[in-house]
Design an enzyme around this catalytic site. Structure first.
Site, PDB file in Angstrom:
ATOM      1  CG  HIS A  17      19.324   1.154  -2.401  1.00  0.00           C
ATOM      2  ND1 HIS A  17      18.396   0.150  -2.318  1.00  0.00           N
ATOM      3  CD2 HIS A  17      19.018   1.847  -3.530  1.00  0.00           C
ATOM      4  CE1 HIS A  17      17.575   0.227  -3.354  1.00  0.00           C
ATOM      5  NE2 HIS A  17      17.917   1.245  -4.087  1.00  0.00           N
ATOM      6  CB  CYS A  36      18.253  -0.314  -8.092  1.00  0.00           C
ATOM      7  SG  CYS A  36      16.868   0.679  -7.484  1.00  0.00           S
ATOM      8  CG  HIS A  42      19.666   5.062  -6.704  1.00  0.00           C
ATOM      9  ND1 HIS A  42      20.367   3.920  -6.981  1.00  0.00           N
ATOM     10  CD2 HIS A  42      18.449   4.670  -6.285  1.00  0.00           C
ATOM     11  CE1 HIS A  42      19.592   2.868  -6.749  1.00  0.00           C
ATOM     12  NE2 HIS A  42      18.416   3.295  -6.317  1.00  0.00           N
ATOM     13  CG  HIS A  44      14.805   4.504  -3.287  1.00  0.00           C
ATOM     14  ND1 HIS A  44      14.013   4.557  -4.418  1.00  0.00           N
ATOM     15  CD2 HIS A  44      15.817   3.650  -3.591  1.00  0.00           C
ATOM     16  CE1 HIS A  44      14.512   3.767  -5.350  1.00  0.00           C
ATOM     17  NE2 HIS A  44      15.619   3.197  -4.888  1.00  0.00           N
ATOM     18  CG  ASP A  82      16.344  10.056   8.149  1.00  0.00           C
ATOM     19  OD1 ASP A  82      16.031   9.974   6.938  1.00  0.00           O
ATOM     20  OD2 ASP A  82      16.221  11.103   8.807  1.00  0.00           O
ATOM     21  CG  HIS A  83      19.371  12.228   5.918  1.00  0.00           C
ATOM     22  ND1 HIS A  83      18.047  12.168   6.270  1.00  0.00           N
ATOM     23  CD2 HIS A  83      19.495  13.324   5.126  1.00  0.00           C
ATOM     24  CE1 HIS A  83      17.400  13.185   5.730  1.00  0.00           C
ATOM     25  NE2 HIS A  83      18.251  13.897   5.019  1.00  0.00           N
ATOM     26  CD  GLU A 127      13.240   0.485  -3.522  1.00  0.00           C
ATOM     27  OE1 GLU A 127      14.075  -0.052  -2.773  1.00  0.00           O
ATOM     28  OE2 GLU A 127      12.986   0.089  -4.669  1.00  0.00           O
TER      29      GLU A 127
HETATM   30 NI    NI Z   1      16.933   1.891  -5.812  1.00  0.00          NI
END
Ligand code: NI
Length: 138
Positions: A17, A36, A42, A44, A82-83, A127
Site C-alpha cells: 500500500h 508509508c 511497500h 505489510h 492477499d498479494h 499491520e
Molecule cells: Ni505502510
C-alpha cells in the site's frame, strides 16, 4: 439462558500500500504519513483475528464451524487482498487511503453479511506486531 462464547480465527495476508493524499505535495504526505507515503509502495504482513460471539449450539457444541469461518474469510477477504496492491488492485481502496483503520472496517463489512445475524463479529487487524486496530469498538 444459553451460554455465549467467543471463537477466534487467525488469518494472514500480505499486501502493498501507499498512504497519501493526491492534493498534497510529497513533503506534506511524508510529514503526515511518514514512510508509508513513499511513492513506490511497500508491503505489510497483515495478521487478522476474526472473533465471532454466539450461543453454543446444543447439537454440535459449536458457536460456529471454524472451517466455515475460515472458508468465508478466504473467499471474501484473503482472495481479495492477499498479494495485492491495495491502492491499485482493489476497488475498495481506489479512493480511500488503505490505513489499518480503513482496512479493518472494510473487512468487517465484507464479512458481516455472511455471519449469522444473531452472532456478534469483531475484527482485529495487525499491520505490524506492535500496531493493531479493532472494529467495531467493544
Ligand atoms: Ni505502510
Amino acid at each position: 439462558m444459553k451460554k455465549r462464547v467467543s471463537v477466534f480465527r487467525r488469518e494472514h495476508f500480505n499486501a502493498a500500500h501507499r498512504l497519501y493524499s493526491s492534493q498534497w505535495t510529497d513533503e506534506q504526505n511524508l510529514d503526515v504519513f511518514g514512510k508509508c507515503s513513499l511513492p513506490n509502495y511497500h508491503g505489510h504482513n497483515y495478521e487478522l483475528e476474526i472473533q465471532v460471539v454466539g450461543e453454543v449450539d446444543e447439537k454440535t457444541g459449536f458457536v460456529m464451524d471454524m472451517k466455515k469461518l475460515s472458508e468465508l474469510t478466504d473467499k471474501y477477504v484473503l482472495q481479495r487482498f492477499d498479494h495485492k496492491n491495495l491502492n491499485l488492485d482493489t476497488v475498495e481502496f481506489k479512493n480511500m487511503n488503505p490505513t489499518a483503520e480503513n482496512i479493518v472496517i472494510v473487512i468487517f463489512e465484507l464479512l458481516r453479511p455472511n455471519i449469522p445475524a444473531d452472532m456478534d463479529l469483531f475484527i482485529r487487524l495487525y499491520e505490524t506486531p506492535r500496531n493493531f486496530v479493532e472494529y467495531p469498538v467493544k
